[in-house]
Structures are given as C-alpha cells and as structure tokens.
Design a protein around this motif. Sequence first.
Motif, PDB file in Angstrom:
ATOM      1  N   GLY A 208       0.885  -1.223  -0.083  1.00 34.78           N
ATOM      2  CA  GLY A 208       0.107   0.177  -0.052  1.00 34.78           C
ATOM      3  C   GLY A 208       0.688   1.086   0.203  1.00 34.78           C
ATOM      4  N   GLU A 209       2.159   1.170   0.281  1.00 36.90           N
ATOM      5  CA  GLU A 209       2.983   2.463   0.227  1.00 36.90           C
ATOM      6  C   GLU A 209       3.143   3.129  -1.187  1.00 36.90           C
ATOM      7  OE1 GLU A 209       6.678   1.133   1.688  1.00 36.90           O
ATOM      8  OE2 GLU A 209       6.128   1.178   3.775  1.00 36.90           O
ATOM      9  N   ASP A 210       2.890   2.406  -2.357  1.00 37.66           N
ATOM     10  CA  ASP A 210       2.818   2.615  -3.675  1.00 37.66           C
ATOM     11  C   ASP A 210       1.577   3.119  -3.999  1.00 37.66           C
ATOM     12  OD1 ASP A 210       2.974   2.743  -6.658  1.00 37.66           O
ATOM     13  OD2 ASP A 210       4.999   2.143  -6.443  1.00 37.66           O
ATOM     14  N   ALA A 211       1.234   4.326  -4.099  1.00 35.32           N
ATOM     15  CA  ALA A 211       0.004   4.902  -4.551  1.00 35.32           C
ATOM     16  C   ALA A 211      -0.700   4.336  -5.996  1.00 35.32           C
ATOM     17  CB  ALA A 211      -0.054   6.522  -4.817  1.00 35.32           C
ATOM     18  N   GLU A 212       0.265   4.094  -7.009  1.00 39.25           N
ATOM     19  CA  GLU A 212       0.102   3.664  -8.043  1.00 39.25           C
ATOM     20  C   GLU A 212      -0.528   2.162  -7.884  1.00 39.25           C
ATOM     21  OE1 GLU A 212       1.601   3.451 -12.852  1.00 39.25           O
ATOM     22  OE2 GLU A 212       2.700   4.034 -11.214  1.00 39.25           O
ATOM     23  N   TYR A 213       0.048   1.370  -7.238  1.00 34.69           N
ATOM     24  CA  TYR A 213      -0.397   0.180  -6.838  1.00 34.69           C
ATOM     25  C   TYR A 213      -0.378  -0.195  -5.562  1.00 34.69           C
ATOM     26  CZ  TYR A 213       1.353  -0.445 -11.806  1.00 34.69           C
ATOM     27  OH  TYR A 213       1.844  -0.232 -13.210  1.00 34.69           O
ATOM     28  N   PRO A 214      -1.737   0.214  -5.024  1.00 27.69           N
ATOM     29  CA  PRO A 214      -1.857   0.166  -3.602  1.00 27.69           C
ATOM     30  C   PRO A 214      -2.068  -1.215  -2.964  1.00 27.69           C
ATOM     31  CG  PRO A 214      -3.760   0.899  -4.700  1.00 27.69           C
ATOM     32  CD  PRO A 214      -2.771   0.775  -5.798  1.00 27.69           C
ATOM     33  N   ASP A 215      -2.118  -2.268  -3.782  1.00 27.53           N
ATOM     34  CA  ASP A 215      -2.618  -3.616  -3.340  1.00 27.53           C
ATOM     35  C   ASP A 215      -1.262  -4.845  -3.330  1.00 27.53           C
ATOM     36  OD1 ASP A 215      -2.468  -3.739  -5.959  1.00 27.53           O
ATOM     37  OD2 ASP A 215      -4.188  -5.098  -6.224  1.00 27.53           O
ATOM     38  N   VAL A 216      -0.256  -3.898  -3.750  1.00 26.09           N
ATOM     39  CA  VAL A 216       1.175  -4.993  -3.656  1.00 26.09           C
ATOM     40  C   VAL A 216       2.345  -4.191  -2.931  1.00 26.09           C
ATOM     41  CG1 VAL A 216       0.352  -5.888  -6.025  1.00 26.09           C
ATOM     42  CG2 VAL A 216       1.937  -3.742  -5.870  1.00 26.09           C
ATOM     43  N   SER A 217       3.214  -5.035  -2.905  1.00 24.12           N
ATOM     44  CA  SER A 217       4.460  -4.470  -2.299  1.00 24.12           C
ATOM     45  C   SER A 217       5.327  -3.841  -3.035  1.00 24.12           C
ATOM     46  CB  SER A 217       5.398  -5.565  -1.630  1.00 24.12           C
ATOM     47  OG  SER A 217       5.935  -6.229  -2.908  1.00 24.12           O
ATOM     48  N   PRO A 218       6.016  -3.057  -2.625  1.00 20.37           N
ATOM     49  CA  PRO A 218       6.978  -2.045  -3.400  1.00 20.37           C
ATOM     50  C   PRO A 218       7.999  -2.711  -4.491  1.00 20.37           C
ATOM     51  CG  PRO A 218       6.966  -1.209  -1.258  1.00 20.37           C
ATOM     52  CD  PRO A 218       6.401  -2.393  -1.287  1.00 20.37           C
ATOM     53  N   ARG A 219       8.402  -4.161  -3.861  1.00 22.03           N
ATOM     54  CA  ARG A 219       9.032  -4.841  -5.068  1.00 22.03           C
ATOM     55  C   ARG A 219       8.158  -5.130  -6.206  1.00 22.03           C
ATOM     56  NH1 ARG A 219      10.063 -10.676  -5.247  1.00 22.03           N
ATOM     57  NH2 ARG A 219       7.914 -10.760  -4.721  1.00 22.03           N
ATOM     58  N   ASP A 220       6.830  -5.622  -5.932  1.00 20.82           N
ATOM     59  CA  ASP A 220       5.962  -5.940  -7.021  1.00 20.82           C
ATOM     60  C   ASP A 220       5.446  -4.737  -7.614  1.00 20.82           C
ATOM     61  OD1 ASP A 220       5.165  -9.160  -6.386  1.00 20.82           O
ATOM     62  OD2 ASP A 220       5.557  -8.092  -4.436  1.00 20.82           O
TER      63      ASP A 220
END
Length: 996
Positions: free
Chosen positions: A970-982
């Motif tokens: 959720g830390e990445d606003a563009e992809y809120p349902d995955v981890s930063p690595r993903d």
Amino acid sequence: MSEKPQKSDVTDYSKTLFLPQTEFPMRAGLPQREPEILKRWNEIGLYHKLRQQAAGRTKFVPHDGPPYANGNIHIGHALNKILKDVVTRSEQMLGFDSNYVPGWDCHGLPIEWKIEEENYRSKGKPKPDFRDSAAMVAFRKECRAYAAHWLNVQREEFKRLGIIGDWDHPYATMDFFAEAQIARELMKFAANGTLYRGSKPVMWSVVEKTALAEAEVEYEDYTSDTVWVKFRIDAYSGAADVVGGSVVIWTTTPWTLPGNRAISYSPKITYGLYEVTEAPDQNWAKKGDRLVLADKLAAEVMKTAKFDAFVRIHDVDPSQIDHASHPLKGKAYDFQVPLLAGDHVTDDAGTGFVHTAPGHGREDFDVWTSNARELEQRGINTAIPYTVDENGAFTDQAPGFTGKRVINDKGEKGDANDAVIKALVDAGMLLARGRLKHQYPHSWRSKKPVIFRNTPQWFIAMDKPIADGGNAKPGDTLRARALRAISVTQWVPPSGQNRITGMIESRPDWVISRQRAWGVPIAVFVREKSDGSAEILQDAAVNKRIADAFEQEGADAWYMDGARERFLGPLANEDWKKVDDICDVWFDSGSTHAFVLEDPVHFPGLAGIERKLDGGGDTVMYLEGSDQHRGWFQSSLLESCGTRGRAPFDIVLTHGFTLDENGRKMSKSLGNTVEPQKVIAQSGADILRLWVCATDYADDQRIGPEILKNTIETYRKLRNSIRWMLGTLHHFKSGEEVAHAGMPELERLMLHQLAEQAAIVRKAYAEFDYKTVVASLSAFMNSELSAFYFDIRKDTLYCDPPSSPVRKAALTTIDIICDAILRWFAPVLSFTADEAWQFYKPDAEPSVHLTLFPDELEAFRDEKLAAKWEIIRNVRRVVTGALELERAAKRIGSSLEASPLVYVTDQKIFETLFDVDLAEVFITSNAMVTNEDPPPGAFRLNDVPGVAVVVEKAVGTKCARSWKILPTVGEDAEYPDVSPRDAQALREWKALGVTV
C-alpha cells in the motif's frame, strides 16, 4: 491497515508473473512418445553421428555376449541389454568411442528341437536321415531360417528398449564369415596339439543324444536306487583273516557296476574288519560275514543291513589290500579290482570306500588314469570299457546286461538298475538296498536326468603344453594361460575373479564335440591309429579350402555330397575320415572376439582396437549374467588364451538374476513373470531402464507390480523437476547470464552442490555404479532442488522485476543445472532426457546423446560457503519443524502467514545468520533473529542445539501479486495492493507493454 488486498478481487496479475511455460508434457505418455523418439533417432542417423563424432577417440568396446535366437525376449534379456546400453552411452559421454555391435548365438540343440517339433513331429513326418547329405543340408537350412526369424523379432524388441547400436549390421554365429572363422579357430587348436579325440566319461543326455558341457547342466531333486555291495578280498599283505572278507561299497548308481574297475579309499580314514555275529535268516548277508568298513560309518552300515550284532576284529589298512574280485565274478567279470587312494573319498556317508567306474565319473576317471602306468605294470588292463551307448542301453561290454536301459528316450528310469541288483542278489554280493532323494544333474534344456558314460569325444586339453609354432614350453598350458589372464583382468564386482579362478583351477578338459546337425562342424580329417587314438590331418591347403568354402557357402559345405573329396583334394585316396560332429555352441560364442573384434572387413567401426596390453589405451568389456563365469566368459577366455595367449577382454562385469517381488525365481507356472513387452506397453521403456539402473545389479534383482509402481513414482518426481526447470527457463534470454562471481550466495551454493554431484556421477559412471547415479541425482533433485532451492527461489523467479539481477542469477544457475541433469540422466532415461533436450536446446545438438558429460563444474566448488550454509540450513530445519506444528494446529495455513522469531544462543550460528535474508530462506513473509534466551515453550530440535523458534503471525497486508503479508503493502499509490518490489515489477512490465 486492512489485511485484505485492496484490489485482489478485481486485478489479475498472472500476466505479469514469470510462471513456468513449456510444452514438455507433465504426463509422459512414454508408450506413445518413445516410438516417435526412436523414429527421430533413425531419421537423424544418431548411431552414425555418434561414430563420426567419436572418430579418433580412445575406444571402449562393450562386446555383446550373444543371446540365443529363439523366442521373444524376457526380463533378463531386458536387464542385460539395458545395462550394456548404459555402459555404451555413458562411456561415449565420458569421452570414449563406445561402439556397440549386437550379436546372436544361432546354432545348437534348442533350434533343432523346434524344427523337429514344428516341421516334423507335429506333422507326423519322420525326422530326416542325416546320413543323407541332401537331407542334412535341407534340415540345416530350416534351422537357419528359424534362427533368422527370431533374430529379427528380438532385434526389434531390443531396439524398443532404446538400445543404441549397429542394428543394421549385427553379427550372428551363423554368418558365413563367422562359421569360417570358427572353423579356423578350431584348426589352431589342432595345430598347437591341444585338440584330441579321447575316451572319457562325459555328461550325456539320452533324450538329446549329445554330450553336455557343465554350463548346460543344472541340479534337481531325483530319487536314486542305492545299494551296498560286497567285493571279496583276494590278497592282503597283513592279517590273514582279511582275505575272504569283503570291502563294502555304497553307490546311488547300481547300473555303473558293470563298468567297475577299482575301489577308491582315503588314507585319512581309519578302517576296520567287522564280523557279523547275529543276522536274521532272511538277510542277504549272513552271520560270520567279515566286512571292511570305515570305523565312523560301520554302525550305520550294520543298521542298514539289519544285522542284530557285530564285532570289530582289528584295523585294516586298505593300501595293503592288493586286489579284490568284482561282485559278478564268474559272469564274464573275472578281473582283478585294485584299491586306489583318492582325495575324493570321505567318511561323511556310505562306507568309506567308493566304487570306481572310470567310464562313468570324472573322479573315477581321474583316479584310474593317474594310476594307469602302475596298474599296467601289475598286468591290469587299463582300457576303459564302453558299457553304455548313446541310447542309454548297455552294450556287449556289459556282459549279461546288453540292451537294458539306464534311461529311456523320454528321460525316464529304465530297467538297468533292477537287472544289476538282481544279478548281485543271485551272486550273493548284495548287502542292502534303498532309495535316496538327492540333487542329481539334469539337462537344462530337456529337464531330464543325464548320465556319465564313456564316449569318443573331441577335447581341448587343459594341461598339455601348447605347441605354438611347433614348439611347446613346459608349463605353458591352457589352464596356466587362463589363470594368468584372469589375474590381469578387471572383474566387476571383484568377487567374479575368485569365482572364475576356482572354476578354471578345477575344470577338466574342454569337451567341444556334439553329436547333432545344426552347428559348425569340427572340420578336421582324422586317421585311426592302432592304439585307438586319432591322428589329425595337418595340411594348410586343406584347411584353406575348408575355410574358403565356409566363407562363401557357409558350413553347410561340409555336409554336401562329395565334401570329403572336395576338401582333401589329392589326399582323398588316403584313409582320412571326415569328422561330422559339430562344435559345442560355447566354442562358437567363445570365438566371437575373433570374427567381430578382429574383423575390420565386416565390422569397420571396430577396426584398429589397440588394447592396453598391446601398448594402446582401448578397452574391451564383456558384460553378462553371473552364470556366464561357467559359460561365455569361460569359453571366450579359453578360446582366446589357447589361440592368442591372453583373454579377449579387459573388464568383465556380471549381474545377478531377476526374481519376483518375493524373491522367487520367475516361472510361467507360478504366474509371476514380468514381461518387458507389457511393461513397455503400459509404462514405457524408460521405466524399465530406471528400474535396471536403480537396482544393485551385482546381486539378484526383484521386479513386480509394487516395485514398478515405486519406480514410476520416482520417475514422475524426476520428470516434474525437469519440466519445472524447462518451464522456468522459458523466460531466460540470451545475454542475461550472470557470472558466477556476481551471483548471490544461494546460487553459488547450488552450483557448489552441482560440482559435488559431478564428481559423484562421473566416478559412478566410470565404475559402472549406476545405482549411485540414480540415487544421488534423485536425492539431489528431490531434496536439494525441488524441496529447497526451487521452493525458495519461486518467489524471486515468478515475482521479481524483469531487470532483477537475482532473478537472472537464478535463471543462469537453473540453466547450468538443467544442462548437467539432462546429460547425466541421458544414459539412464535415454528417451526422456532426449525429449527434454529438444525443448531445452532446440537449436543446439540434435540429441543429448551427442554431448559429453559436463567437465567444467569443478570451478564452482566453495567448501567455505557450503559450511556456512550447512549452519543456515540446520536453523531452517528448526523453523520448518515449528511451522509444521503451527500448520497442524491450524493457526496458520501457508508459511507466508508466519513471521518466525529465531532465538540463537550459539554465537557462531548467530553471526552466521547476520547477513542472510531469513524470510526468503524460511519462505515466510518476515523473520527475526535474536540472541536472547528463548521462552520455555519455544520449538527446538535436539540435533540443532542453541536454536529455538517461536512462530508469530505475519504483520501487514497480503500482497495481491506475491501473497506475502507485509507492512509495506500500500505504500505505492499507483499499485496500492502490492508490495514495493511488486510495484516496481508492474512498472517494468507496463514498459514492456503488459498491463493489468
């Protein structure tokens, strides 16, 4: 933060995962797929490519021990041929020129029987009269056609097993050039003085009308008549009361008594004179009879004879008994019977004396002939009578019994025993009679009992000095040469050396003649001598005419009308007789080295073999079942030593016999046979190949439904691992390789382990230890790859961004591993490895079998790294154990739901774990390590002291792409349902044109 992924219900990320992709099927379908692979091998000319590729290399030649061309192959054939194929393929991949030329044994009695049964008896036709040349040649042609048919049938069955070899140009002992060379080899024995015609007891099959070699005899239960017989003592140099008494013998073959010529005793046994003091009136022996017996056996003999009482009078020394009388004296048996010392006499059973009929027993013959000179000086006739003919009937040299049958044409007991026993009773010389069930020699073909009878046969002498070039050196005998050759041969397993040494040390002269029609004739001419022996014609021109004719027309030329005159030429007006006996088929197959390994005209692919004993580096291997120590190994050894002074082989490998799952011998009557054709049709040849290589072939092997089920399961696991590697490598692109030095520790660890496997596998193949190949590679693939490395790396391989150096390093490692695994398994799983190779490297070599075993893996060794990871993996075992308990208690499902806390009180272990991504190694979402003391309830393993684990629930949100539970989701606003690595991976996929 919510525990549920925000978009997992609506977003499909599968297109952005590097999931395995391959057309290599999960279900093998070997019964359908293998014939297609065989067709492809034929289309690409695999055998010829192998020969071209190996040109100039040192040779390793697995010379084929020929199977008999009669009937479909059985499981023993499959075992044998698969082992040979694994030898051939593995030696080729070790860098040798390993060329397998298959062969067949085509002459002999079984084929004659089949022709007689199918073409004559079943049709009510009389058997051909072999005195008629035309009939003989016609019958031989029928035999040849029968052998050719089964040769072709077996050839296709062997090919279906995946055996690579020169199937278009096999050898057969009935090839004209082979028959010519077999005749030449026999002529060499005639020339060096070891071939002779003698009179000797041989094992004779009345049913088959032929002499049998040791290799053709097996021992089965048989009930024999037994008799205790008196021989009256005529002269004794000791106490006078011995004369008039009787030496008592015991025998299980009463019919041999007309052939008796001596009594054997042992100087190691104590004997006494016993007098019967009480006996029933109806007894054959009476009160007052004086009997000489071994002291140890006297009481038992008296009990058998039903004597009520007896006394021992004094000692008797048998060496002082000059002679006795035959029990049938007065009925044309009026000759002295001397007493002779013999090492074969014991006091284990019987009377301590052995009735000696030199025409009916090997030991009898040896004792008689070794004393012949002394006996002749005493005026005793040493001629050995011919008391029994080829039909098992007494001749006129058994007076009073002519025509009585020992064994009839059906192999049943005849009337000879009863006739002899009645004569002994009438003569008052029978002490007792009985019956004994014991092991008795039977023909392995007819399964009927055999007899020892004195016959004119052809022999090769074991102990006569060999006259090479006309000069014989004392001590240079066939036996001495063979024993010397055995000592410089490599035996696999080593116990084979002692086995064949014992056989050679004790074997008698080699009987090489058979009185049959289908075989290579003993192509010599003889002239009778006054002493009953035969002079063999030594004429180079005659020999050449014979060999040349055989080369062009086959050995049938010997039996054609006018053959004597044709071959003798100008000598035809002399009194030379043509010998019409055929060679023992063991002589045929024992000569294969001469017409296969030494014939560059017919087998150019084997030309130029230069063995180590010739100063070269080439190796010849013989590989057969352990019964061939007395068969093909021995006949080949003797043939080659007699003609070349050395063995034809450098290595001899033996395997055991195939039994059912319960350790019983296979038998159609028991219904416990396993037919290779059915296994192939149901499961595939690679299953049989894997079974063969997984067994300890040096011992007897077992096979059956349950064992095959286990083999299939082993195969399934191996295939699945191969399939996963192929699917994973679908995403490996040229140019993405990572150098070894730049790889993570885990990859370098796996390559270290691969290097360890390389050493194990190469050594095992070099030592023909195929069970170690299968066991080591299976354990490596199941435990080290599937259950450890692949399991750990699936997250990286599937989920890491396309640019990930760790992913590329893992792919590089798997590529190296897959390459090695397919090559190492190629000799064993010849179909599967090649099928996988086509998917793995479609643009490389057309077959994995055209590659060599990898030899560059040793550079990957890293013992220090391996020691470090041994500690890490021990900790991993403790964590895995703790996770299993949590899963069993249903506190977690997947290990990704866990976050283990590892308590490490061992400072060395704690420091080792310092820079390791433990969550990755444990396959958990998170992991922590502390050097604090563990709580009382922490999970421990006794063999990993200093480590304890408490499993906690992972904290965070489940990543919709990798399924890890992380606080960073959720830390990445563009992809809120995955981890930063993903999220980074998704951006890279988007740049590549893949969106979700």
